[in-house]
Scaffold this motif. Structure first.
Motif, PDB file in Angstrom:
ATOM      1  N   GLN A  51       1.013  -1.170   0.105  1.00 11.88           N
ATOM      2  CA  GLN A  51      -0.038  -0.007   0.110  1.00 11.88           C
ATOM      3  C   GLN A  51       0.687   1.451   0.002  1.00 11.88           C
ATOM      4  OE1 GLN A  51      -3.622   0.145   2.347  1.00 11.88           O
ATOM      5  NE2 GLN A  51      -3.427  -1.976   2.904  1.00 11.88           N
ATOM      6  N   ARG A  52       0.286   2.174  -0.781  1.00 18.57           N
ATOM      7  CA  ARG A  52       1.091   3.574  -0.891  1.00 18.57           C
ATOM      8  C   ARG A  52       0.111   4.578  -1.259  1.00 18.57           C
ATOM      9  NH1 ARG A  52       6.141   5.009  -5.130  1.00 18.57           N
ATOM     10  NH2 ARG A  52       5.550   7.309  -5.189  1.00 18.57           N
ATOM     11  N   ASP A  53      -0.162   5.543  -0.581  1.00 21.95           N
ATOM     12  CA  ASP A  53      -0.667   6.780  -0.937  1.00 21.95           C
ATOM     13  C   ASP A  53      -2.118   6.492  -1.518  1.00 21.95           C
ATOM     14  OD1 ASP A  53       1.404   8.361   0.112  1.00 21.95           O
ATOM     15  OD2 ASP A  53       2.303   8.280  -2.069  1.00 21.95           O
ATOM     16  N   GLY A  54      -2.845   5.642  -0.880  1.00 29.13           N
ATOM     17  CA  GLY A  54      -4.338   5.515  -1.308  1.00 29.13           C
ATOM     18  C   GLY A  54      -4.243   4.488  -2.394  1.00 29.13           C
ATOM     19  N   CYS A  55      -3.213   3.631  -2.805  1.00 28.91           N
ATOM     20  CA  CYS A  55      -3.193   2.772  -3.813  1.00 28.91           C
ATOM     21  C   CYS A  55      -2.688   1.516  -3.370  1.00 28.91           C
ATOM     22  CB  CYS A  55      -2.207   3.186  -5.138  1.00 28.91           C
ATOM     23  SG  CYS A  55      -2.274   2.103  -6.317  1.00 28.91           S
ATOM     24  N   VAL A  56      -3.147   0.394  -3.522  1.00 29.63           N
ATOM     25  CA  VAL A  56      -2.911  -0.983  -2.990  1.00 29.63           C
ATOM     26  C   VAL A  56      -2.413  -1.591  -4.444  1.00 29.63           C
ATOM     27  CG1 VAL A  56      -3.638  -3.276  -2.465  1.00 29.63           C
ATOM     28  CG2 VAL A  56      -4.709  -1.053  -1.463  1.00 29.63           C
ATOM     29  N   ALA A  57      -1.156  -2.296  -4.443  1.00 25.94           N
ATOM     30  CA  ALA A  57      -0.488  -3.093  -5.331  1.00 25.94           C
ATOM     31  C   ALA A  57      -0.635  -4.538  -4.829  1.00 25.94           C
ATOM     32  CB  ALA A  57       0.724  -2.471  -5.613  1.00 25.94           C
ATOM     33  N   GLU A  58      -0.725  -5.468  -6.083  1.00 30.46           N
ATOM     34  CA  GLU A  58      -0.562  -6.961  -5.458  1.00 30.46           C
ATOM     35  C   GLU A  58       0.009  -7.537  -6.604  1.00 30.46           C
ATOM     36  OE1 GLU A  58      -4.254  -9.016  -3.438  1.00 30.46           O
ATOM     37  OE2 GLU A  58      -4.099  -9.728  -5.398  1.00 30.46           O
ATOM     38  N   PHE A  59       0.953  -8.411  -6.210  1.00 24.20           N
ATOM     39  CA  PHE A  59       1.599  -9.419  -7.028  1.00 24.20           C
ATOM     40  C   PHE A  59       1.435 -10.486  -6.634  1.00 24.20           C
ATOM     41  CE2 PHE A  59       5.811 -11.589  -7.470  1.00 24.20           C
ATOM     42  CZ  PHE A  59       5.495 -12.003  -8.516  1.00 24.20           C
ATOM     43  N   SER A  60       0.741 -11.502  -7.784  1.00 19.81           N
ATOM     44  CA  SER A  60       0.315 -12.817  -7.165  1.00 19.81           C
ATOM     45  C   SER A  60       1.166 -13.940  -8.356  1.00 19.81           C
ATOM     46  CB  SER A  60      -1.007 -12.996  -7.228  1.00 19.81           C
ATOM     47  OG  SER A  60      -1.692 -12.322  -6.434  1.00 19.81           O
ATOM     48  N   GLN A  61       1.687 -14.967  -7.812  1.00 17.00           N
ATOM     49  CA  GLN A  61       1.856 -16.190  -8.695  1.00 17.00           C
ATOM     50  C   GLN A  61       0.551 -17.055  -8.397  1.00 17.00           C
ATOM     51  OE1 GLN A  61       5.468 -17.533  -7.221  1.00 17.00           O
ATOM     52  NE2 GLN A  61       6.637 -16.505  -8.670  1.00 17.00           N
ATOM     53  N   ILE A  62      -0.108 -17.597  -9.447  1.00 21.29           N
ATOM     54  CA  ILE A  62      -1.294 -18.199  -9.404  1.00 21.29           C
ATOM     55  C   ILE A  62      -1.248 -19.704 -10.304  1.00 21.29           C
ATOM     56  CG2 ILE A  62      -2.573 -16.040  -9.087  1.00 21.29           C
ATOM     57  CD1 ILE A  62      -3.608 -16.689 -11.936  1.00 21.29           C
ATOM     58  N   GLU A  63      -1.796 -20.525  -9.729  1.00 24.90           N
ATOM     59  CA  GLU A  63      -2.095 -21.716 -10.632  1.00 24.90           C
ATOM     60  C   GLU A  63      -3.807 -21.894 -10.738  1.00 24.90           C
ATOM     61  OE1 GLU A  63      -0.268 -25.062  -8.925  1.00 24.90           O
ATOM     62  OE2 GLU A  63       1.630 -24.304  -8.573  1.00 24.90           O
ATOM     63  N   ALA A  64      -4.226 -22.069 -12.046  1.00 22.14           N
ATOM     64  CA  ALA A  64      -5.642 -22.269 -12.386  1.00 22.14           C
ATOM     65  C   ALA A  64      -5.741 -23.232 -13.236  1.00 22.14           C
ATOM     66  CB  ALA A  64      -6.131 -20.859 -12.757  1.00 22.14           C
ATOM     67  N   GLY A  65      -6.135 -24.540 -12.825  1.00 21.02           N
ATOM     68  CA  GLY A  65      -6.201 -26.040 -13.567  1.00 21.02           C
ATOM     69  C   GLY A  65      -4.859 -26.016 -14.153  1.00 21.02           C
ATOM     70  N   ASP A  66      -4.247 -26.254 -15.360  1.00 19.55           N
ATOM     71  CA  ASP A  66      -3.161 -26.444 -15.929  1.00 19.55           C
ATOM     72  C   ASP A  66      -2.381 -25.073 -16.325  1.00 19.55           C
ATOM     73  OD1 ASP A  66      -4.589 -25.519 -17.970  1.00 19.55           O
ATOM     74  OD2 ASP A  66      -4.065 -27.258 -19.279  1.00 19.55           O
ATOM     75  N   ARG A  67      -2.924 -24.101 -15.826  1.00 14.66           N
ATOM     76  CA  ARG A  67      -2.120 -22.718 -16.024  1.00 14.66           C
ATOM     77  C   ARG A  67      -1.527 -22.119 -14.975  1.00 14.66           C
ATOM     78  NH1 ARG A  67      -6.527 -18.985 -18.775  1.00 14.66           N
ATOM     79  NH2 ARG A  67      -8.002 -20.151 -17.324  1.00 14.66           N
TER      80      ARG A  67
END
Length: 212
Positions: free
Chosen positions: A131-147
């Protein structure tokens, strides 16, 4: 209660792009989390994104349009379990032919209640949020099925707050693709998404970790 509009930019960088490192430099320390979310889609409400956050909360978001390079979202409903009756009514609007039970006490009640033809995706996530100055940043590594993929987002109640941070990120400017579009097969290029056959690098963990 009137809920504010949220403005989001979400991209899906490949492994050799510098965006994630730039986010760490801009935002500093973040909170790491491991969670499994379930995304549910309704033909009756094509602009809705229905999300089971772990086993704790249900959220319904409505995409109301595009603002330049950003997506605009309204929070339709949010509830922990057992679901409030007003939220159950929202779900009945989205799935009018489903066999509505009296109470939805736990996520399993909702899953068993939905029609078997409902589009539903289970997404395993390893996430760091900043979080910074009213902005939320999010970084994710994801698995969805075979992706498998990496995705990052910038979200704020103000569109200019998101675009100001976006302007600080290095080129190339990646296409804005929300979770629903990506899960339902939005076309992407190899430059935007890491192929599922690759193994992805360990995620940098900053701050305290928790498991939902």
């Amino acid at each position: 209660m009137t809920r504010p509009t949220l403005f989001e930019y979400r991209a899906w960088p490949s492994q050799d792009m510098p965006h994630i490192e730039a986010l760490h430099h801009l935002f500093g320390l973040g909170l790491a989390e491991i969670r499994t979310d379930t995304y549910i889609f309704s033909d009756a409400r094509p602009n809705w994104l229905i999300v089971l956050h772990g086993a704790a909360e249900l959220e319904i978001l409505e995409k109301t349009g595009e603002d330049g390079v950003l997506s605009a979202w309204k929070v339709v409903a949010r509830s922990e379990f057992p679901l409030r009756r007003s939220v159950v009514r929202n779900l009945q609007d989205a799935f009018p032919t489903a066999d509505l039970s009296h109470r939805i006490l736990v996520p399993g009640d909702l899953i068993s209640w939905l029609d078997m033809n409902t589009a539903m995706f289970t997404v395993n996530k390893r996430t760091v949020q900043f979080q910074r100055d009213g902005c939320v940043a999010e970084f994710s590594q994801i698995e969805a099925g075979d992706r498998r993929a990496e995705t990052f987002s910038l979200i704020s109640k103000r569109a200019d707050t998101v675009t100001e941070v976006l302007d600080l990120l290095p080129d190339p400017r990646l296409e804005n693709v929300d979770y629903g579009s990506w899960l339902k097969g939005h076309p992407w290029s190899e430059q935007v998404l890491e192929p599922a056959a690759k193994s992805y690098r360990p995620m940098p963990v900053l701050g305290a970790a928790r498991v939902a």
